[in-house]
Write a protein that holds these residues in place. Structure first.
Motif, short mmCIF file in Angstrom:
data_model
loop_
_atom_site.label_atom_id
_atom_site.label_comp_id
_atom_site.label_asym_id
_atom_site.label_seq_id
_atom_site.Cartn_x
_atom_site.Cartn_y
_atom_site.Cartn_z
N CYS A 33 0.81 -1.05 0.00
CA CYS A 33 0.08 0.02 0.07
C CYS A 33 0.88 1.32 -0.06
O CYS A 33 0.41 2.31 -0.65
CB CYS A 33 -1.07 -0.21 1.47
SG CYS A 33 -2.30 -1.36 1.30
N ARG A 34 1.98 1.08 0.76
CA ARG A 34 2.98 2.40 0.51
C ARG A 34 3.26 3.05 -0.83
O ARG A 34 3.63 4.08 -1.00
CB ARG A 34 4.03 2.06 1.79
CG ARG A 34 5.13 1.17 0.90
CD ARG A 34 6.25 0.83 2.10
NE ARG A 34 7.24 -0.20 1.54
CZ ARG A 34 8.09 -0.25 0.90
NH1 ARG A 34 8.43 0.89 0.36
NH2 ARG A 34 8.57 -1.44 0.75
N LEU A 90 -5.40 2.86 4.19
CA LEU A 90 -4.76 2.11 2.89
C LEU A 90 -3.15 2.58 3.09
O LEU A 90 -2.64 2.22 2.02
CB LEU A 90 -5.46 2.63 1.62
CG LEU A 90 -7.06 1.94 1.61
CD1 LEU A 90 -7.36 2.57 0.21
CD2 LEU A 90 -6.81 0.32 1.44
N SER A 91 -2.73 3.05 4.21
CA SER A 91 -1.43 3.50 4.05
C SER A 91 -0.36 2.31 4.62
O SER A 91 0.71 2.66 4.50
CB SER A 91 -1.13 4.85 4.93
OG SER A 91 -1.62 4.43 6.33
N HIS A 92 -0.91 1.25 5.00
CA HIS A 92 -0.01 0.11 5.48
C HIS A 92 -0.60 -1.09 4.91
O HIS A 92 -1.72 -1.18 4.53
CB HIS A 92 0.09 0.25 7.01
CG HIS A 92 -1.23 -0.16 7.65
ND1 HIS A 92 -2.14 0.89 7.96
CD2 HIS A 92 -1.65 -1.33 8.30
CE1 HIS A 92 -3.24 0.30 8.46
NE2 HIS A 92 -2.86 -0.90 8.63
N GLY A 93 0.19 -2.03 4.98
CA GLY A 93 -0.14 -3.45 4.62
C GLY A 93 0.03 -3.60 2.95
O GLY A 93 0.66 -3.00 2.27
N CYS A 153 -2.08 -4.17 -0.57
CA CYS A 153 -3.06 -3.55 -1.29
C CYS A 153 -3.29 -4.55 -2.61
O CYS A 153 -2.27 -4.96 -3.27
CB CYS A 153 -3.08 -2.16 -1.70
SG CYS A 153 -3.43 -1.12 -0.32
N LEU A 154 -4.74 -4.52 -3.11
CA LEU A 154 -5.08 -5.11 -4.39
C LEU A 154 -5.40 -3.87 -5.52
O LEU A 154 -6.21 -3.08 -4.93
CB LEU A 154 -5.99 -6.01 -4.20
CG LEU A 154 -6.43 -6.89 -5.35
CD1 LEU A 154 -5.29 -7.70 -5.66
CD2 LEU A 154 -7.82 -7.64 -5.10
N LEU A 155 -4.51 -3.52 -6.27
CA LEU A 155 -4.84 -2.70 -7.41
C LEU A 155 -5.67 -3.25 -8.27
O LEU A 155 -5.19 -4.16 -9.14
CB LEU A 155 -3.67 -2.06 -7.74
CG LEU A 155 -4.10 -0.77 -8.82
CD1 LEU A 155 -3.09 0.40 -8.58
CD2 LEU A 155 -3.82 -1.02 -10.27
N LEU A 156 -6.76 -2.90 -8.57
CA LEU A 156 -7.63 -3.38 -9.74
C LEU A 156 -7.89 -2.44 -11.01
O LEU A 156 -8.05 -1.28 -10.52
CB LEU A 156 -9.17 -3.81 -9.19
CG LEU A 156 -9.08 -4.93 -8.09
CD1 LEU A 156 -10.41 -4.97 -7.47
CD2 LEU A 156 -8.44 -6.15 -8.37
N VAL A 157 -8.13 -2.91 -12.10
CA VAL A 157 -8.51 -2.07 -13.12
C VAL A 157 -9.47 -3.07 -13.86
O VAL A 157 -9.28 -4.24 -13.98
CB VAL A 157 -7.34 -1.73 -14.22
CG1 VAL A 157 -7.85 -1.09 -15.42
CG2 VAL A 157 -6.22 -1.21 -13.48
#
Length: 179
Positions: free
Chosen positions: A19-20, A31-34, A36-40
């Protein structure tokens, strides 16, 4: 089950990323740590982008809420308005058979995140993190070839398609275009 806010997505590509590395999108502090899943996705007209924090085992997934859209068509010069004062609209016949996200990592940092989209045997690419279009290229296959799926790995483009309607699917490999 993930719920998508807005029009239903016909196609989806996703990548897991820290997420960073996504703080340029000015996401919420949750959402600033851990990870993340970026989806398009592709909803028939647009390429919406969403970011979700991957929940811990005792948490639930949040709904998919797009934070911005990637323009499917290149930016055009402003054109004259129609007689009724409306701006011209692109035809809704756009089809995107496949999407692929390519994560480019450096020694200790994320160097890039590219979106690749296939549209009528044309490969299009965007740098998602920088918010810019990288280009578009016609696939280097024979006339009549119909590409239907793409995968990007180790600077190579893998394409599944058919050269003849009665023939079965074939896997083709090409070198990725340079930017």
């Amino acid at each position: 089950e993930l719920q998508i806010r807005g029009p239903a997505w016909q196609k989806l590509a996703g990548v897991e990323v820290s997420c960073r590395h996504l703080n340029r999108f000015q996401l919420s502090t949750s959402l600033s740590h851990g990870e993340c899943l970026l989806l398009v996705g592709f909803d028939g007209a647009r390429l919406p982008v969403a970011v979700l924090r991957i929940p811990t085992p005792d948490e639930e997934w949040t709904a998919v809420t797009p934070i911005f859209d990637i323009p499917l068509s290149p930016a055009r010069k402003p054109s004259a308005k129609a007689a009724n004062g409306s701006c011209p609209v692109e035809p809704a016949t756009t089809q995107v058979p496949d999407l692929s996200l390519e994560l480019r990592r450096g020694a200790d940092a994320l160097q890039g995140l590219r979106l690749w989209a296939l549209r009528q045997n044309v490969l299009m690419s965007w740098d998602v993190l920088e918010g810019r279009r990288l280009g578009r290229w016609t696939l280097p296959f024979s006339t009549g070839y119909r590409a239907s799926a793409i995968c990007i790995a180790e600077n190579r483009l893998f394409v599944v398609g058919r050269g003849q309607p009665e023939a079965g699917p074939q896997l083709d490999v090409a070198t990725l275009p340079t930017h």
